[in-house]
Design an enzyme around this catalytic site. Structure first.
Site, PDB file in Angstrom:
ATOM      1  N   HIS A  62       7.163   8.168  -1.834  1.00 56.60           N
ATOM      2  CA  HIS A  62       5.989   7.443  -2.324  1.00 56.60           C
ATOM      3  C   HIS A  62       4.870   8.446  -2.539  1.00 56.60           C
ATOM      4  O   HIS A  62       4.705   9.379  -1.750  1.00 56.60           O
ATOM      5  CB  HIS A  62       5.555   6.391  -1.299  1.00 56.60           C
ATOM      6  CG  HIS A  62       4.150   5.905  -1.494  1.00 56.60           C
ATOM      7  ND1 HIS A  62       3.105   6.312  -0.683  1.00 56.60           N
ATOM      8  CD2 HIS A  62       3.611   5.067  -2.412  1.00 56.60           C
ATOM      9  CE1 HIS A  62       1.987   5.724  -1.097  1.00 56.60           C
ATOM     10  NE2 HIS A  62       2.261   4.977  -2.141  1.00 56.60           N
ATOM     11  N   ASN A  72       0.648   8.680  -4.359  1.00 57.91           N
ATOM     12  CA  ASN A  72      -0.463   7.951  -4.957  1.00 57.91           C
ATOM     13  C   ASN A  72      -1.660   8.885  -5.061  1.00 57.91           C
ATOM     14  O   ASN A  72      -1.960   9.618  -4.121  1.00 57.91           O
ATOM     15  CB  ASN A  72      -0.802   6.731  -4.085  1.00 57.91           C
ATOM     16  CG  ASN A  72      -2.070   6.041  -4.535  1.00 57.91           C
ATOM     17  OD1 ASN A  72      -3.131   6.250  -3.961  1.00 57.91           O
ATOM     18  ND2 ASN A  72      -1.950   5.215  -5.546  1.00 57.91           N
TER      19      ASN A  72
END
EC number: 1.3.3.3
Length: 305
Positions: free
Chosen positions: A107, A109
């Protein structure tokens, strides 16, 4: 802030393109499908999804730029001074769920937030990071992941990596399970401690480091044979991923509360998940070693160059 916002947007769109191209090349079979969308209350984005590939079972790399006249509760609850301000939020967020249980879920971001009110100074900050969620973990992969994170932070101060590594460990923690989601990485929010140009340079360093951190691990593990038992354990551990994203994740809550696009927000959820009542792995097994050794707050770079 108009010029700053334009520069951030240009970088984020390019980052999305570069990450998608690298992941497509690594998969070798699947291609990203793009869904451009508009938000009725202001803004829009490019959702790109991939799945059923040679490597990636399900994944997405999203860009969004949303704006509005007032902030949702998830954003203003811990920053009451932002009430009554218009906002702009831009970001790239991605989650990759490989089919092979030996390849970790990743992940990442990177995001920028600005809240403005006529006659007052704008309030702005950056946030982001990346983290790794292995199922059958290997120490060399954990060391590599954290070394890339440390090296990306190094030009900005020796204290940056340890601080954001610890924040990541603290943030990606399932309180109701009293266990971490994975082996961590970096997490930071409310970043405006430097001037804009330095903060922007830092966010670019983090965004650009993701592929360098992830692909070598993928390349080492993607051809490792696996069986149905290992797929079942992967699905069980993915349940923890779902629990975190739906209960604790600030980005998910912000997106849903701000009228964001539900399909894009929930893109992070894995395709197959399972829960078993009070299930526990066999003592001494690879599955038990995940929680006993790898899912623990540790300095992965202790003694490492």
């Amino acid at each position: 802030m108009t010029d700053h916002i334009a520069a951030v947007k240009t970088y984020l769109l390019d980052l999305q393109d570069r990450i998608c191209a690298a992941l497509e090349a690594e998969d070798g079979k699947a291609r990203f499908a793009e869904d451009a969308w508009e938000r009725p209350a202001g803004g829009g984005g490019r959702t790109r999804v991939i799945g059923d590939g040679a490597l990636i079972e399900k994944g997405g790399v999203n860009f969004s730029h949303v704006f509005g006249d007032s902030l949702p509760p998830s954003a203003s609850a811990h920053r009451p001074e932002l009430a009554g301000r218009g906002f702009q939020a831009l970001g790239v967020s991605l989650v990759i769920h490989p089919e092979n249980p030996h390849v970790p879920t990743s992940h990442a971001n990177v995001r920028f937030f600005c809240a403005e009110k006529e006659g007052e100074e704008p309030v702005w900050w950056f946030g982001g990071g990346f983290d790794l969620t292995p199922y059958y973990a290997h120490e060399e992969d954990c060391v590599h992941w954290h070394r890339v994170a440390r090296d990306a932070c190094a030009p900005f101060g020796a204290d940056v990596y340890p601080r954001y590594k610890e924040w990541c460990d603290r943030y990606f923690h399932l309180k109701h399970r009293n266990e971490p989601r994975g082996i961590g990485g970096l997490f930071f929010d409310d970043l405006n401690q430097w001037d804009f140009d330095t903060c922007f340079a830092f966010i670019r360093a983090i965004g650009d480091a993701y592929i360098d951190a992830y692909l070598p691990i993928v390349q080492r593990r993607k051809h490792t044979p696996f069986d149905e038992r290992q797929r079942e354990f992967q699905a069980y551990r993915r349940g923890r991923y779902v629990e975190f994203n739906l209960v604790f994740d600030r980005g998910t809550l912000f997106g849903l509360q701000s009228g964001g696009r539900t399909e894009s927000i929930l893109m992070s959820l894995p395709p197959q998940v399972r829960w078993g009542y009070d299930w526990k792995p066999e003592p001494g097994s690879e599955e038990a070693r995940l929680t006993e050794y790898f899912l623990a707050d540790r300095d992965w770079l202790a003694g490492q160059p």
